[in-house]
Design an enzyme around this catalytic site. Structure first.
Site, PDB file in Angstrom:
ATOM      1  CB  ALA A  24      -0.934  -0.003   1.210  1.00  0.00           C
ATOM      2  CG  PHE A  35      -7.558  -0.911   4.456  1.00  0.00           C
ATOM      3  CD1 PHE A  35      -7.706  -1.663   5.615  1.00  0.00           C
ATOM      4  CD2 PHE A  35      -7.191  -1.557   3.288  1.00  0.00           C
ATOM      5  CE1 PHE A  35      -7.484  -3.025   5.601  1.00  0.00           C
ATOM      6  CE2 PHE A  35      -6.961  -2.917   3.273  1.00  0.00           C
ATOM      7  CZ  PHE A  35      -7.104  -3.651   4.429  1.00  0.00           C
ATOM      8  NE  ARG A  36      -3.366  -4.373   6.561  1.00  0.00           N
ATOM      9  CZ  ARG A  36      -3.460  -4.485   5.254  1.00  0.00           C
ATOM     10  NH1 ARG A  36      -3.024  -3.515   4.482  1.00  0.00           N
ATOM     11  NH2 ARG A  36      -3.991  -5.546   4.709  1.00  0.00           N
ATOM     12  CD  GLN A 102       1.377  -6.873   0.544  1.00  0.00           C
ATOM     13  OE1 GLN A 102       2.225  -6.004   0.701  1.00  0.00           O
ATOM     14  NE2 GLN A 102       0.813  -7.465   1.570  1.00  0.00           N
ATOM     15  CG  HIS A 120      -3.811  -8.999  -1.901  1.00  0.00           C
ATOM     16  ND1 HIS A 120      -3.498  -8.099  -0.905  1.00  0.00           N
ATOM     17  CD2 HIS A 120      -3.331 -10.191  -1.479  1.00  0.00           C
ATOM     18  CE1 HIS A 120      -2.845  -8.737   0.070  1.00  0.00           C
ATOM     19  NE2 HIS A 120      -2.727  -9.999  -0.264  1.00  0.00           N
ATOM     20  CB  CYS A 131     -22.451 -17.622 -16.426  1.00  0.00           C
ATOM     21  SG  CYS A 131     -22.030 -15.920 -16.840  1.00  0.00           S
ATOM     22  CB  CYS A 154     -23.538 -11.383 -15.097  1.00  0.00           C
ATOM     23  SG  CYS A 154     -22.953 -12.498 -16.393  1.00  0.00           S
ATOM     24  CB  SER A 194       5.118  -4.307   1.609  1.00  0.00           C
ATOM     25  OG  SER A 194       4.460  -5.354   2.319  1.00  0.00           O
ATOM     26  N   GLY A 221       7.123   2.913   7.555  1.00  0.00           N
ATOM     27  CA  GLY A 221       6.814   2.307   8.846  1.00  0.00           C
ATOM     28  C   GLY A 221       7.716   1.128   9.152  1.00  0.00           C
TER      29      GLY A 221
HETATM   30 ZN    ZN Z   1     -23.233 -14.564 -15.401  1.00  0.00          ZN
END
Ligand code: ZN
Length: 255
Positions: A24, A35-36, A102, A120, A131, A154, A194, A221
């Site tokens: 991030a 978001f951490r 990530q 991720h 489907c 979909c 990271s 950090g």
């Molecule tokens: Zn579908």
């Protein structure tokens, strides 16, 4: 340029295989909060573990997309920064084999990195779990806009799921295997932005080290690997990575 940055540039130049692992922190200069970090914008009033959980998508697609649709719009407006471009420059100079990330924000792809492993997933497309049909981001956004309840559907009628790994989901097996293989084959694992705390990505430095490689860390950090890193740079991620590219570009080739 710091002596450590110069030393890292030299390590990169001498390595046979360098693989970058990004998190991030590399996208923060693009205006995408981690978001951490408490109180960071988008995630401020929600618990990501709850709202970005596969069970939340299954139970209430409307609520899920109400949150995620905003996230899609916000992320699409962001641009790659100097650190993303530094990864591209290293790859083009022949100093970087691949980027394992990530992040789901497409910024490495948009900057031009060609060997990219997105462990991720990515917001680049969304899929129908019923489907199997897959839709690119712009089509997903068009379907969000066309839906009275803002849920992209979909052609078969089922709600779409973004191809990002939600909480409660397994990581894509092929991407993970590739990340492990790259880490095992690297002389140098260059960890950028990271916290190296999220598993299974947190295992990559250990894999590189057991195979005889070294770990370098560029992040602001603390990380659990700081004491085991050959080089640890804690400055601004854009400035640090750009300095390394500059040092490598300026390096005189061996006679
Ligand atoms: Zn579908």
């Amino acid at each position: 340029m710091s002596a450590a940055a110069r030393e890292l540039a030299e390590l990169i130049r001498e390595a046979r295989s360098v693989v970058a692992l990004t998190g991030a922190g590399i996208s923060v200069p693009s205006g995408i909060p981690d978001f951490r970090t408490p109180g960071s914008g988008l995630w401020e009033n929600v618990d990501p573990m709850k709202v970005a959980h596969i069970d939340a998508w299954r139970a209430d697609p409307e609520r899920f997309w109400h949150f995620y649709g905003d996230r899609f719009t916000t992320l699409r407006e962001k641009e790659p920064n100097g650190a993303h471009h530094a990864m591209v420059a290293l790859e083009r100079m022949g100093h970087l084999d691949a980027v394992v990330t990530q992040n789901i924000d497409m910024l490495h792809r948009r900057a031009g990195t060609s060997e990219l492993v997105e462990v991720h997933g990515t917001i680049e497309h969304s899929s129908c779990l019923d489907c199997g049909a897959q839709y690119p981001l712009d089509e997903v956004r068009a379907r969000i806009a066309a839906s009275p309840i803002s849920v992209p559907a979909c052609d078969c009628g089922e709600p779409l799921k973004p191809d990002v790994v939600l909480f409660g989901e397994f990581l894509p097996e092929d991407a993970l295997q590739r990340a492990f293989a790259l880490a095992a084959g690297a002389d140098l694992l260059l960890c950028v932005g990271s916290s190296l705390e999220v598993h299974p990505i947190a295992q990559l430095p250990g894999i590189t080290k057991s195979a005889g490689g070294a770990v370098a860390i560029i992040t602001q950090g603390p990380t659990p690997w700081d004491a085991h890193a050959r080089i640890r740079l804690g400055g601004d991620v854009v400035a640090e990575t750009q300095a390394i590219v500059e040092a490598l570009g300026a390096a005189t080739p061996d006679p």
